[in-house]
Design an enzyme around this catalytic site. Structure first.
Site, short mmCIF file in Angstrom:
data_model
loop_
_atom_site.label_atom_id
_atom_site.label_comp_id
_atom_site.label_asym_id
_atom_site.label_seq_id
_atom_site.Cartn_x
_atom_site.Cartn_y
_atom_site.Cartn_z
N ASP A 31 -5.61 7.44 5.03
CA ASP A 31 -6.84 7.86 5.73
C ASP A 31 -6.68 7.21 6.81
OD1 ASP A 31 -9.17 9.05 5.93
OD2 ASP A 31 -10.20 7.35 5.20
N CYS A 36 0.93 -1.13 -0.15
CA CYS A 36 -0.14 0.24 0.08
C CYS A 36 0.77 1.27 0.07
CB CYS A 36 -1.05 0.13 1.16
SG CYS A 36 -0.26 -0.24 2.84
#
Length: 438
Positions: free
Chosen positions: A288, A272
């Site tokens: 986030d 990621c």
């Protein structure tokens, strides 16, 4: 992912993980992104994309971004048009609770082709269990009205369904309600709150089962087995009649994995770190779900987004997802589809006592194994140039000989599908907007 109003919201949803982010900026009087920061962000974000990028998408979330008013997003569109490169298309996605949407909003969203994510957790009793306003009043009727208005104005939208301890027990009920209400695109988002982290400050803590890992998660968090059963129940209903008509994000991602492609959704990728979050003041965070001091990369007024995204600590953050994957996961038969899911949920032990197993592992493993036969069949169909929706046919005609296939209607090899051609999966969308995007 932009947070132009930070964590400020007009609702007080009990499971919200972002409301307490106000603590990051004590003494803040205005949470509205300033014109200077807005223009700097849009310019840097466009500049950070490859020169070959034909389309750039901005994602606006909160808090509740509609609190900023239509005027703010009219300014957004104007700046984007001004700064876009020749021939470049700019699109926007807006996530909202829907409560403030009216006809003016719907008209604006339609005219500027915004993609809207609207939060709805199922029928009234399930939705209102955790999603209420500052006075504790349920929001279902307001959300349903907004959803119907989006349909009336033909605004493209997705239903964002947070799976919690309550609605996760009603998979078929939640899915069929949304489908029969006219929802065509659905995302299921499991709520996983580590006990004491990200919980609503006034939320009660109560035990509701003897699940082995419940002591580590909040009382609202979906239980792993319930999560898996929910997805299985939805899939079993979907596969009977809705393939090519209703699009469920996790099913699309699974099909990509079975076809040998890496899923596009960050939680299912091997690594990621490319889905950064920017706060109202220009602060950029690794993700986030990691808007915390230790994961602050810097501010766009100090360093441009491209440099922040490529800092060594961000590269390490993204690579850690793969490098810290437990051996138990590496040996799993469905690792190719899951890849350990989101790092924020890796806080339980494997059966052998190894740290770093995903809290939802049991649910994902049950679900991915359950759908394996159907996914293999859909993969065969799509690779043969046929719609994935053909999986619903109980009786299929015998496959033609290879020499006959090019002449048969509907047997178009994928390599010959143009970006603007209808997608062979049968969705009715252009290939570039459907399977081509994966």
């Amino acid at each position: 992912m932009a947070k132009p109003i930070g964590p400020i919201c007009n609702l007080d949803c009990e499971y919200c993980y972002y409301l307490h982010k106000e603590e990051l900026y004590p003494g803040t009087n205005s949470w509205r992104m300033t014109p200077e920061t807005l223009e700097t962000y849009i310019g840097q974000y466009i500049e950070a994309q490859p020169a070959s990028a034909e389309e750039i998408t901005f994602a606006w979330q909160g808090g509740e971004p509609t609190l900023l008013g239509i005027e703010f997003f009219e300014r957004v569109v104007a700046i984007q048009k001004q700064l876009a490169r020749p021939g470049q298309r700019i699109t926007n996605a807006l996530q909202t609770n829907g409560v403030l949407l009216d006809e003016s909003w719907a008209g604006f969203l339609k005219s500027h082709e915004f993609l809207v994510g609207i939060s709805i957790d199922g029928p009234a009793a399930l939705h209102d269990r955790y999603r209420y306003d500052k006075k504790g009043k349920g929001t279902f009727q307001a959300v349903l009205k907004a959803l119907q208005m989006l349909k009336r104005f033909q605004v493209e939208f997705n239903a964002l369904v947070v799976l919690n301890r309550e609605n996760s027990l009603h998979g078929k009920r939640v899915y069929t309600y949304l489908r029969d209400t006219g929802v065509e695109f659905i995302q299921f988002i499991p709520i996983v709150e580590k006990r004491g982290i990200g919980e609503h400050p006034e939320a009660p803590v109560e035990e509701s089962s003897d699940h082995p890992w419940e002591h580590l998660a909040s009382s609202r968090s979906v239980l792993p087995e319930d999560f898996g059963k929910f997805l299985i129940d939805v899939f079993d209903e979907w596969i009977k009649r809705d393939v090519g008509k209703v699009f469920v994000q996790i099913f699309d991602q699974a099909l990509a994995a079975w076809m040998g492609m890496e899923p596009s959704l960050c939680v299912f990728r091997k690594q990621c770190g490319r889905a950064l979050a920017i706060e109202h003041n220009g602060d950029v965070y690794s993700c986030d779900h990691f808007v915390e001091p230790d994961y602050r990369l810097g501010n766009i007024h100090e360093l441009p987004i491209l440099e922040l995204a490529n800092l060594p600590q961000q590269a390490e953050f993204g690579a850690a997802k793969e490098s810290t994957l437990p051996a138990y996961c590496r040996e799993c038969e469905v690792q190719f589809a899951c890849n350990g899911e989101c790092p924020k949920n890796r806080f339980i032990e494997t059966p052998s006592g190894e740290d770093g197993l995903n809290y939802l592992c049991a649910g994902y493993r049950a679900f991915f194994n359950h759908i394996d036969p159907a996914m293999k069949e859909m993969t065969r169909l799509v690779k043969a140039g046929r719609p994935a929706a053909d999986v619903m046919q109980k009786k299929r005609r015998p496959e033609p000989r290879a020499s006959e296939q090019p002449q048969r209607s509907g047997r178009v090899p994928l390599k010959s599908v143009g970006r603007n051609d209808p997608c062979p999966c049968g969705s009715g969308r252009k290939y570039k907007k459907c399977c081509g995007a994966m």
